[in-house]
Design a protein around this motif. Structure first.
Motif, PDB file in Angstrom:
ATOM      1  N   PHE A 217      -1.521  -2.706  -8.277  1.00  0.00           N
ATOM      2  CA  PHE A 217      -2.520  -2.864  -7.488  1.00  0.00           C
ATOM      3  C   PHE A 217      -3.261  -4.211  -7.719  1.00  0.00           C
ATOM      4  CE2 PHE A 217      -7.186  -2.215  -7.287  1.00  0.00           C
ATOM      5  CZ  PHE A 217      -7.193  -2.239  -5.773  1.00  0.00           C
TER       6      PHE A 217
ATOM      7  N   LEU B  93       0.791  -1.084   0.026  1.00  0.00           N
ATOM      8  CA  LEU B  93       0.031  -0.122  -0.098  1.00  0.00           C
ATOM      9  C   LEU B  93       0.967   1.351  -0.043  1.00  0.00           C
ATOM     10  CD1 LEU B  93      -2.923   0.969   0.129  1.00  0.00           C
ATOM     11  CD2 LEU B  93      -2.813   0.998   2.455  1.00  0.00           C
TER      12      LEU B  93
ATOM     13  N   LEU C 137      -8.619  -6.920   2.448  1.00  0.00           N
ATOM     14  CA  LEU C 137      -7.440  -8.025   2.506  1.00  0.00           C
ATOM     15  C   LEU C 137      -7.190  -8.258   3.787  1.00  0.00           C
ATOM     16  CD1 LEU C 137      -5.400  -7.422  -0.448  1.00  0.00           C
ATOM     17  CD2 LEU C 137      -7.363  -9.048  -0.360  1.00  0.00           C
TER      18      LEU C 137
ATOM     19  N   VAL D 134      -9.602  -1.512  -0.663  1.00  0.00           N
ATOM     20  CA  VAL D 134      -9.119  -2.997  -1.016  1.00  0.00           C
ATOM     21  C   VAL D 134      -7.923  -3.650   0.050  1.00  0.00           C
ATOM     22  CG1 VAL D 134      -7.892  -4.428  -2.500  1.00  0.00           C
ATOM     23  CG2 VAL D 134      -9.646  -3.110  -3.578  1.00  0.00           C
ATOM     24  N   SER D 135      -7.220  -3.088   0.273  1.00  0.00           N
ATOM     25  CA  SER D 135      -6.268  -3.527   1.425  1.00  0.00           C
ATOM     26  C   SER D 135      -6.840  -3.710   2.723  1.00  0.00           C
ATOM     27  CB  SER D 135      -5.185  -2.324   1.469  1.00  0.00           C
ATOM     28  OG  SER D 135      -4.354  -1.980   0.652  1.00  0.00           O
TER      29      SER D 135
ATOM     30  N   ILE E  27      -9.534   3.502  -3.203  1.00  0.00           N
ATOM     31  CA  ILE E  27      -9.893   1.980  -3.654  1.00  0.00           C
ATOM     32  C   ILE E  27      -8.851   1.231  -3.299  1.00  0.00           C
ATOM     33  CG2 ILE E  27      -9.834   0.673  -5.592  1.00  0.00           C
ATOM     34  CD1 ILE E  27     -11.460   2.861  -7.085  1.00  0.00           C
ATOM     35  N   PHE E  28      -7.502   1.769  -3.420  1.00  0.00           N
ATOM     36  CA  PHE E  28      -6.325   0.926  -3.022  1.00  0.00           C
ATOM     37  C   PHE E  28      -6.618   0.588  -1.399  1.00  0.00           C
ATOM     38  CE2 PHE E  28      -3.029   2.971  -6.439  1.00  0.00           C
ATOM     39  CZ  PHE E  28      -3.930   2.102  -7.260  1.00  0.00           C
ATOM     40  N   VAL E  29      -6.723   1.783  -0.822  1.00  0.00           N
ATOM     41  CA  VAL E  29      -6.753   1.673   0.734  1.00  0.00           C
ATOM     42  C   VAL E  29      -8.025   0.652   1.178  1.00  0.00           C
ATOM     43  CG1 VAL E  29      -7.250   2.705   2.984  1.00  0.00           C
ATOM     44  CG2 VAL E  29      -5.707   3.771   1.211  1.00  0.00           C
TER      45      VAL E  29
END
Lengths: 475, 616
Positions: A422, A392, B22, B18-19, B14-16
């Protein structure tokens, strides 16, 4: 000399160290995954960790070469590189070696393998950056859209011929880049809606989906045009018509499936709404009605595609993921074993080299696609947190770097890098914990394998090189 | 910069997001849900139980009675079974394909991941062939086990047998697991804890192909198997074999004890069975056959048969009377062809008066009716009932009417009725009198004495006043036997009262005595014949003896069912065993007797009963 110093000073060492850190962590986990007491030397090149050490060394060298290359090289040679990759994708279909049912690899000298699909992402990112940054290019124009679609669509189309659906599907992620560069948010919305519909159409009965779509449409209409009476009468019409049709069906001997009754009822109602909309000139309703018909059509075509176009193993994997078919020893074996390995790690993990599930090969492909199992088992939730945190951090770092570019080329390219990383990161880890279907794509910088490691190194370092000279010029 | 730069935030979001998704999923899998940890354990750990060899059993002279032979169990882990040549496999294992499929199905129902036993106790010869086959077949394993083997087929009841542990035992005792072996009867059962040793467990880690990859936790969780302890039994194998030989074709039992220690030298039953029959794969089938056999070969008469002791009981009454002071050795009673009181008669064969010693030698019934009356009607006690209760206490002291607390199982109490019993069934509230219970005086009526109790009583007489609890195990490798076997149990009779009684018993074996026919030349034997009344058929022949008279080395009791008089079968058999034990050989003058006994067949339904007219 001054130029050189300036270059080194301008390189974003945070991103470099993050990538390098991932490589080292990846190597440690590969070592653990294939650890064998007879070959414990880390330089044993007969073992995967020995080889990976060579690949990492080569990747570092490659990174340095990229950094000392003139940044304009990539800008100027975007198209030739893209062309070369397209050529190699064609060539691999002819001269490639079939491994596991797909012709994806060039085998050179018996032992060395190269997968052109890994470099196709890099080439496509360059080509897209080149195209979007070309003078007077407007993303919204129809010819531009076609050009973009062609550039992004050609490599996955060729990859599908290998066939390697996993590598091909990655190209979907370029939508994120296009969104950043001004593509309508509605397309992103429809993209997400399509994925949702796809999942729902496989997960639920079509009857349920039809009812959901119909009520959803009326709800959307009510949001746009808050007239309760109209919405309720529309709902009443749909329900009434469907029930009437079913009554007739029952009286005449129940020969027609209920699904067709619901389909007829909702479709006829929608046609009625359309006529009513024409009369009162309600243009917004047409959009919703249009979406409804598109969605119904899409739903029925998915069933068709799923049953007639997808291969059996792909059907099985999708079914397994969606929980439609549980077969822990068949299609779900990988995911099941992978979940066992990760789940057994607990909070703090079993410790380095103590992971029994990975060490004794319960998880297939554990040094490549399922390398995250070793992290989960030996380092536990804490290890998973660190790895996800590093990814991230790298992604956010790249986005921030991309945003500080003055050159459009660099920014588009940077977003491409972040999006590709990503996608790999989310899908790879997601599949090991059963959130994503098993599509065989590696975890960037982590998974064993020269091709993917170098491809990601090239991808990232080209961007870092562009970033290092961000102040030099404007393209 | 440009108008779309705000879109960066959506993309980063979106990145955060999805992380985070997970991480939530990982947190659930790794921290909250424990099932995956269990799966992992069952994936990777294989528990291999190491079965220790059971302890061996020797006789008192160091001769091996029970040892082990190797056998192999075939285990299957259903999940790992792949298609293979079933036919060849089954023919090697002697099972049909249907049986094989059924067993595999059962194993799968039990657990697809854990091994279950498919075929038990495969012989070493078959195992050699099977091993070759198993290289090619997945999912099958061999576990080596040991089976009992008996070099000399004897003492089956005493040694007992070993079998698979039953569900109830598994549930009550955590040591045992399904498929384990356990001693089911005899020494195997009573010394189970010593003989079994301790199972060892080794945990191995296996890879996905079930190949062993090493020990688990470097063997910290493993336990090593401890071999079972060897036992030295008190049995004399040669003597036991001789006793069994003499009992052949007869129903009955022989129990011989070393009086100075309580060690059981012989414990023989007839009919008996070959202990090798209850071993291995054939055990179940053979057991059924044996248990359904009308001659009851599984019946351990020595411990479980309860016969009236007949005249062998007379010494017990004499001792009580002497101790109670109601008679002296010179007290004399007159036998007028029996005892008569009104219409009541106890028959006898004499017309003379008796003192104590001759009353034993000639086994006078009338004498003992007088003695028994004297005991019960003793003025010391307020009533006959109290006199009876006092008498009964002596009987319990002599080891009658209760278990002896030996190291043998299934020992029965026998019967010496309580006063309540007679109150309920005989006197029913009326005044107690001696006559209705007077048959007890000559060892008949409501009496049940096991051969073991009779032998123990003989040992007590031999020791002149005490006995050691009979036992069959002399030594446990590296461990003391229980202290209760080392301490004498007192009879409650003063030592000097035994002298006239023993003298009478010596006269039994001399000319004019009831056992004279069984006299051994140069050994002074003290014995007593008896006839146990049998309401179901011919009376039983009973004999008890110890020898030599001074410093006795052996005390013996013999019952021969339907043998009628003690002198016909029981006494000769007892005398032969005593002679064999003390002299190691039978005198030539007595070989005819031995041959007669060996030939005698009391189980022949057409047997002719020859009465030699000897009275008891």
């Amino acid at each position: 000399m001054a130029q050189r110093n300036k270059l080194w000073a301008n390189i974003d060492w945070v991103a470099v160290m993050l990538a390098f850190g991932l490589m080292i962590l990846g190597w440690i986990n590969i070592y653990a995954a294939v650890y064998n007491e007879d070959h414990s030397s880390i330089f044993d090149v007969t073992q995967r960790y020995g080889k990976q050490l060579i690949w990492i060394g080569a990747a570092v060298l490659l990174g340095m070469v990229i950094l000392i290359t003139d940044s304009n090289f990539y800008v100027f040679f975007s198209w030739p590189i893209y062309g070369l990759v397209i050529l190699s994708l064609l060539l691999v279909l002819i001269a490639g070696v079939e491994i596991n049912g797909s012709k994806s690899w060039f085998v050179i000298g018996g032992d060395f393998r190269l997968q052109p699909a890994e470099f196709a992402k890099f080439a496509t990112a360059l080509a897209l950056a080149k195209l979007l940054s070309s003078y007077n290019f407007k993303i919204q124009k129809a010819p531009s859209v076609l050009l973009i679609a062609g550039i992004i669509g050609l490599p996955p189309a060729l990859i599908m011929l290998q066939p390697d659906a996993g590598s091909a599907i990655v190209f979907v992620v370029f939508f994120l880049v296009l969104y950043r560069e001004g593509m309508s948010g509605i397309i992103l919305f429809f993209g997400l809606l399509t994925i949702l519909l796809f999942l729902l159409s496989l997960l639920t009965e079509n009857v349920v989906l039809l009812i959901l779509l119909f009520t959803g449409s009326i709800l959307a209409f009510y949001v746009l045009n808050p007239r309760m009476k109209l919405a309720l009468s529309a709902l009443g019409l749909g329900i009434g018509l469907t029930l009437l049709l079913q009554a007739i069906n029952l009286i005449s001997g129940n020969t027609i499936d209920f699904e067709w009754i619901v389909l007829s009822g909702t479709v006829i109602s929608m046609i009625v709404f359309f006529i009513y909309g024409l009369k009162v000139r309600m243009r917004r309703a047409f959009v919703i009605i249009g979406i409804f018909f598109a969605a119904v059509l899409f739903t029925y075509s998915i069933d068709f595609v799923f049953e007639n176009i997808l291969q059996a193993h792909q059907q099985a994997r999708i079914n397994e993921l969606l929980g439609l078919q549980s077969d822990p020893l068949g299609a779900g074996y990988n995911v099941n074993q992978s979940k066992i390995a990760i789940g057994s790690g607990g909070f703090a993990g079993k410790g380095f080299l103590n992971g029994t599930q990975t060490k004794f090969n319960f998880v297939p492909e554990q040094s490549t696609d399922f390398i995250f199992c070793t992290v989960g088992e030996e380092w536990g939730f804490l290890g998973s947190l660190v790895v996800i945190g590093l990814f991230l951090a790298l992604l956010v770092r790249i986005i921030n770097l991309a945003e500080r570019q003055r050159s459009l080329f660099s920014r588009v390219y940077g977003y491409s890098v972040a999006s590709i990383l990503f996608f790999h990161f989310a899908v790879n880890i997601g599949m090991t914990i059963g959130l994503m279907p098993v599509i065989g794509i590696p975890l960037p910088f982590f998974s064993y394998g020269g091709s993917s490691l170098w491809a990601f190194t090239v991808l990232l370092f080209v961007f870092l090189r562009l970033d290092a000279s961000r102040l030099d010029r404007l393209v | 910069m440009d108008i779309n730069s705000n879109r960066k935030y959506l993309i980063v979001s979106i990145f955060v997001a999805v992380s985070i998704v997970l991480l939530i999923r990982l947190f659930y899998l790794q921290v909250i849900d424990n099932t995956y940890k269990e799966f992992a354990t069952s994936n990777v750990l294989r528990k291999v139980v190491q079965y220790p060899a059971r302890g061996l059993i020797y006789d008192r002279n160091g001769e091996l009675l029970v040892y082990n032979k190797a056998a192999y169990d075939l285990l299957v882990t259903p999940r790992e079974v792949k298609a293979f040549d079933t036919l060849k496999f089954c023919s090697l294992l002697d099972i049909t394909i249907e049986e094989f499929r059924l067993k595999l199905k059962e194993a799968r129902a039990y657990s697809p991941y854990k091994p279950s036993v498919l075929v038990k106790q495969i012989s070493p010869e078959k195992y050699a062939v099977l091993q070759e086959l198993l290289y090619k077949v997945q999912g099958f394993y061999i576990q080596s086990r040991t089976l009992r083997e008996y070099p000399r087929p004897m003492a089956a009841h005493l040694l007992g047998y070993v079998g698979e542990v039953n569900r109830a035992t598994i549930e009550s005792n955590p040591y045992y697991e399904s498929g384990d072996y356990i001693g089911i009867s005899g020494i195997e059962k009573s010394y189970e804890n010593e003989l079994r040793g301790k199972k060892g467990v080794k945990y191995y880690m296996v890879d996905v192909h079930n190949r062993i990859q090493g020990s688990y936790l470097d063997g910290e969780a493993d336990t090593t198997a401890l071999i079972g302890k060897n036992l030295i039994s008190t049995l004399d194998a040669d003597l036991q074999e001789y006793a069994e030989l003499l009992l052949e074709n007869k129903r009955g039992s022989v129990v011989a004890i070393e009086p100075s220690t309580g060690e059981i030298l012989v414990l023989a039953n007839s009919p008996a069975y070959d202990p090798n029959l209850l071993v291995g794969r054939e055990r179940g089938r053979n057991y059924t056959v044996l248990s359904e056999d009308p001659v009851k070969p599984l019946y351990n008469r020595a411990l479980m048969a309860q016969y009236p002791p007949g005249s062998t009981f007379k010494m017990a009454n004499a001792l009580v009377a002497l101790q109670e002071g109601v008679i002296t050795p010179s007290t004399s009673y007159y036998c007028a062809h029996g005892y008569h009181s009104g219409n009541f008669t106890v028959g006898c064969h004499h017309d003379m008066s008796f003192t104590l010693e001759p009353s034993i030698a000639k086994s006078c019934n009338a004498y003992y009716v007088y003695v028994f009356r004297a005991i019960l009607e003793n003025n010391k006690y307020n009533s006959v009932r109290e006199g009876y209760e006092a008498w009964r206490r002596y009987m319990l002291n002599f080891g009658f009417g209760r278990t002896l607390n030996t190291d043998l199982l299934n020992e029965l109490k026998g019967l010496v009725p309580t006063s309540d019993y007679y109150e309920r069934f005989v006197f029913r509230g009326s005044r107690w009198r001696a006559l209705p219970v007077v048959s007890l005086s000559i060892g008949q009526g409501e009496l049940g004495i096991t051969p073991l109790q009779l032998a123990n009583y003989t040992a007590m007489l031999a020791n002149r006043g005490h006995y050691y609890i009979p036992h069959v195990v002399k030594e446990i490798e590296g461990q003391e036997i229980d202290m209760r076997f080392r301490e004498p149990v007192d009879s409650g009779i003063d030592r000097h009262h035994f002298d006239p009684v023993v003298e009478g018993m010596a006269q039994v074996m001399q000319p004019g005595g009831t056992g004279a026919m069984s006299m051994i030349p140069d050994i002074e034997v003290c014995g007593k014949t008896g006839t146990a009344q049998n309401p179901h058929g011919l009376d039983h022949s009973v004999f008890m003896a110890f020898a030599p008279k001074d410093r006795p080395k052996i005390a013996i009791s013999v019952y021969v069912e339907n043998g009628i008089w003690g002198s016909t079968y029981a006494a000769p058999i007892a005398s032969l065993i005593v002679e064999k034990y003390l002299n190691d050989t039978i005198a030539t003058s007595r070989l005819w007797l031995e041959s007669n006994m060996l030939k005698a067949n009391l189980m022949d339904p057409n047997r002719v009963i020859i009465s030699n007219g000897t009275e008891e």
